[in-house]
Design an enzyme around this catalytic site. Structure first.
Site, mmCIF file in Angstrom:
data_model
loop_
_atom_site.group_PDB
_atom_site.id
_atom_site.type_symbol
_atom_site.label_atom_id
_atom_site.label_comp_id
_atom_site.label_asym_id
_atom_site.label_seq_id
_atom_site.Cartn_x
_atom_site.Cartn_y
_atom_site.Cartn_z
ATOM 1 N N HIS A 36 0.823 -1.216 0.000
ATOM 2 C CA HIS A 36 0.000 0.000 0.000
ATOM 3 C C HIS A 36 0.853 1.260 0.000
ATOM 4 O O HIS A 36 2.081 1.220 0.070
ATOM 5 C CB HIS A 36 -0.966 0.002 1.192
ATOM 6 C CG HIS A 36 -0.319 -0.024 2.544
ATOM 7 N ND1 HIS A 36 0.516 0.964 3.004
ATOM 8 C CD2 HIS A 36 -0.422 -0.928 3.554
ATOM 9 C CE1 HIS A 36 0.919 0.686 4.224
ATOM 10 N NE2 HIS A 36 0.372 -0.465 4.586
ATOM 11 N N CYS B 99 2.827 -4.814 6.548
ATOM 12 C CA CYS B 99 2.565 -4.703 5.114
ATOM 13 C C CYS B 99 3.837 -4.271 4.385
ATOM 14 O O CYS B 99 4.824 -3.889 5.002
ATOM 15 C CB CYS B 99 1.460 -3.680 4.851
ATOM 16 S SG CYS B 99 -0.142 -4.102 5.551
#
Length: 308
Positions: free
Chosen positions: A57, A65
């Site tokens: 992201h 992430c």
């Protein structure tokens, strides 16, 4: 730190091979744009790894992430969108801890994840040499590359592999054999140069410190750049690493000194001043030991916070 994600909340990012489908694209992410990695995959599930919502992201902050800047995720997202629009059914995400060169493999040979990385390297080498996506399967809780069952049938990720045979072309086999020969020479050379050294992976704080000046606004919670592990890490000698992890070797004199401390104030042997990584902490007595419950606690004996 380097190494695969194994359980929810460990702040690790996935490592391995993850097929991305069109449904994993999220254009409405709170982090500008996002692509779900699909973690856990078949390998992760076979090894009882847990975790969810592991994304690629935007922004520059993450707890597991793959965090990119908004500009970078815009480019990645556009590539993925156009690939699917053009008819591609899946995109293979290959997640590695570092470029798997001989020098880097020697550098991390003492890491607990080294056997796992050796397994990933077979897929890494195939893609690096042939520029083709490896045929990835899972059986027996292990990754399997470019192989088919001899007698056909399906592979079970949690059961032992049947008899397998390579499905590589003769040309690919020759190219991989030459690559392996070159790698072994490079590995031997790198090992000779660093035979008495151990690489200490840096802490998150150490990685952030080398790029702290990139964060112009300290109040921006979505921009916390992290520097390279190779820049923030360091080599120590094998003996320094052993001491940092296990403490100095106990000699008869050391044991006698420890016994003396029970009855009198004895001089504690000097411990060499060695760099200690926060990733390999020295065990210490629990600070909560003083609050241990009595054998038969009563309501009046229990600390107030124990009721929660």
């Amino acid at each position: 730190k380097l190494g695969p994600k194994k359980k929810e909340g460990d702040r690790q990012a996935p490592e391995g091979f993850y097929p991305l489908s069109k449904g994993l694209l999220n254009p409405y992410s709170q982090y500008f744009l996002a692509i779900n990695t699909g973690y856990p995959n078949r390998y992760d599930r076979a090894n009882q790894f847990t975790g969810s919502d592991l994304m690629i992201h935007g922004a520059c902050s993450s707890r597991g992430c793959y965090s990119m800047t908004d500009e970078q995720i815009l480019e990645i997202f556009a590539f993925a969108r156009d690939a699917f629009s053009g008819g591609q059914q899946a995109i293979m995400l290959q997640a590695y801890p570092f470029r798997m060169t001989a020098e880097n493999m020697v550098r991390h040979r003492y890491n607990e994840n080294y056997p796992f990385w050796q397994m990933l390297k077979e897929g890494y080498d195939y893609f690096d040499v042939t520029h083709k996506i490896p045929d990835v399967d899972v059986c027996g809780g292990e990754y399997l590359f470019n192989k088919d069952p001899v007698n056909g049938g399906d592979l079970a990720s949690d059961r032992a592999c049947p008899v397998m045979a390579s499905n590589l072309t003769a040309q690919d086999k020759m190219a991989l054999a030459q690559n392996q020969s070159d790698y072994q020479k490079q590995f031997a050379k790198a090992l000779a140069e660093n035979d008495d050294k151990v690489w200490i992976d840096p802490s998150e704080a150490e990685r952030k410190a080398i790029v702290a000046d990139l964060r112009e606004d300290p109040t921006d919670a979505l921009y916390q750049p992290t520097g390279s592990s190779l820049e923030a890490g360091r080599f120590v000698t094998v003996e320094q690493y052993r001491i940092s992890k296990y403490g100095p070797l106990e000699t008869p004199e050391d044991v006698a000194a420890e016994i003396d401390t029970v009855t009198q104030t004895a001089a504690i042997p000097d411990v060499p001043d060695v760099p200690v990584s926060s990733s390999v902490p020295i065990p210490e007595p629990s600070p909560m030991a003083a609050y241990a419950e009595p054998e038969q606690p009563t309501k009046g004996d229990r600390p107030f916070w124990k009721f929660w």
